[in-house]
Design a protein around this motif. Structure first.
Motif, short mmCIF file in Angstrom:
data_model
loop_
_atom_site.label_atom_id
_atom_site.label_comp_id
_atom_site.label_asym_id
_atom_site.label_seq_id
_atom_site.Cartn_x
_atom_site.Cartn_y
_atom_site.Cartn_z
N VAL A 13 52.04 92.29 35.46
CA VAL A 13 51.00 92.01 36.46
C VAL A 13 50.52 93.30 37.11
CG1 VAL A 13 51.86 89.68 36.93
CG2 VAL A 13 52.72 91.59 38.26
N ASN A 14 49.43 93.19 37.86
CA ASN A 14 48.84 94.32 38.60
C ASN A 14 48.52 95.50 37.69
OD1 ASN A 14 49.14 92.84 40.96
ND2 ASN A 14 51.11 93.77 41.45
N TYR A 15 47.99 95.20 36.52
CA TYR A 15 47.63 96.27 35.59
C TYR A 15 46.38 96.96 36.10
CZ TYR A 15 46.92 98.59 31.09
OH TYR A 15 46.79 99.52 30.10
N ALA A 63 41.42 106.45 39.95
CA ALA A 63 42.78 106.95 40.13
C ALA A 63 43.24 107.67 38.87
CB ALA A 63 43.71 105.80 40.45
N LYS A 64 44.04 108.73 39.06
CA LYS A 64 44.55 109.47 37.90
C LYS A 64 45.60 108.68 37.14
CE LYS A 64 46.38 113.39 39.92
NZ LYS A 64 46.58 114.78 40.12
N ASP A 65 46.48 108.03 37.88
CA ASP A 65 47.58 107.31 37.23
C ASP A 65 47.25 105.83 37.12
OD1 ASP A 65 49.04 109.58 36.96
OD2 ASP A 65 50.43 109.16 38.60
N CYS A 66 47.63 105.26 35.98
CA CYS A 66 47.51 103.83 35.76
C CYS A 66 48.90 103.22 35.94
CB CYS A 66 47.00 103.56 34.35
SG CYS A 66 45.43 104.36 34.00
N SER A 67 48.94 101.94 36.27
CA SER A 67 50.26 101.32 36.48
C SER A 67 50.20 99.82 36.24
CB SER A 67 50.76 101.58 37.90
OG SER A 67 49.98 100.88 38.83
N PHE A 68 51.39 99.24 36.09
CA PHE A 68 51.56 97.80 36.07
C PHE A 68 52.97 97.48 36.54
CE2 PHE A 68 53.00 99.01 31.84
CZ PHE A 68 54.13 98.25 31.65
N ASP A 69 53.18 96.22 36.88
CA ASP A 69 54.50 95.76 37.34
C ASP A 69 55.09 94.81 36.31
OD1 ASP A 69 54.17 97.15 39.72
OD2 ASP A 69 53.28 95.44 40.74
N VAL A 70 56.39 94.93 36.08
CA VAL A 70 57.12 94.02 35.21
C VAL A 70 57.87 93.04 36.12
CG1 VAL A 70 58.88 93.80 33.41
CG2 VAL A 70 57.46 95.86 33.51
N VAL A 71 57.61 91.75 35.96
CA VAL A 71 58.25 90.72 36.77
C VAL A 71 58.75 89.60 35.88
CG1 VAL A 71 56.86 91.20 38.83
CG2 VAL A 71 56.08 89.51 37.19
#
Length: 166
Positions: free
Chosen positions: A163-165, A2-10
């Protein structure tokens, strides 16, 4: 890839670890000389609150200290405890309610996204219910955002997890 990386702040806590910390606190109350015959109660109400009932405010303070130390040993942040006022209970006892903080409310989520935007890093953040999704092309930028948010965690008043890095 994937081009974009992401994570969620919880902002969450492990309920089972909290149950274990409360059970250890109850055992300590039964064995400690100063608390043994105080008819003290520590009760968990689902994932919403903890109620502590005991004879006087000094014993209440001791029980809160025990609970907080057990929580820290189990890697639970004491920031999840929102202490309410001490109230008089039946039989001359005192009780205190601790609401449990879980999830990011809209106001706090907006504050966190504004903080991310002010950092001038090349990332986008969007509020998704009780969490924030942060995306960017560079993993280094995402790690800078995590470092920034960890350094400002005291201002937010809640423990943050990432999470979900990916």
């Amino acid at each position: 890839m994937a081009k974009d990386c992401s994570f969620d702040v919880v902002s969450e806590f492990d309920k089972q670890e909290l149950v274990n910390a409360i059970d250890q606190t109850k055992r300590d109350i039964q064995t400690r000389f100063d608390l043994k015959d105080s008819n003290s109660l520590v009760e968990l109400d689902g994932e919403k609150s903890i109620t502590i009932t005991t004879n006087d405010t000094m014993k209440l303070k001791n029980i809160v200290d025990i609970l907080q130390s057990k929580m820290v040993k189990r890697n639970l942040s004491i920031k999840i405890l929102d202490a309410q006022n001490v109230e008089n209970a039946l039989g001359g006892n005192v009780k205190q309610l601790f609401n449990l903080k879980k999830g990011l409310n809209q106001e706090l989520a907006k504050k966190i996204t504004a903080e991310i935007k002010n950092s001038k890093l090349k990332v986008q953040s969007s509020i998704q219910g009780e969490q924030i999704r942060v995306t960017g092309k560079s993993k280094d930028d995402l790690q800078e955002v995590i470092k920034l948010l960890k350094s400002k965690e005291d201002e937010f008043g809640l423990p943050l997890q990432f999470v979900n890095y990916r």
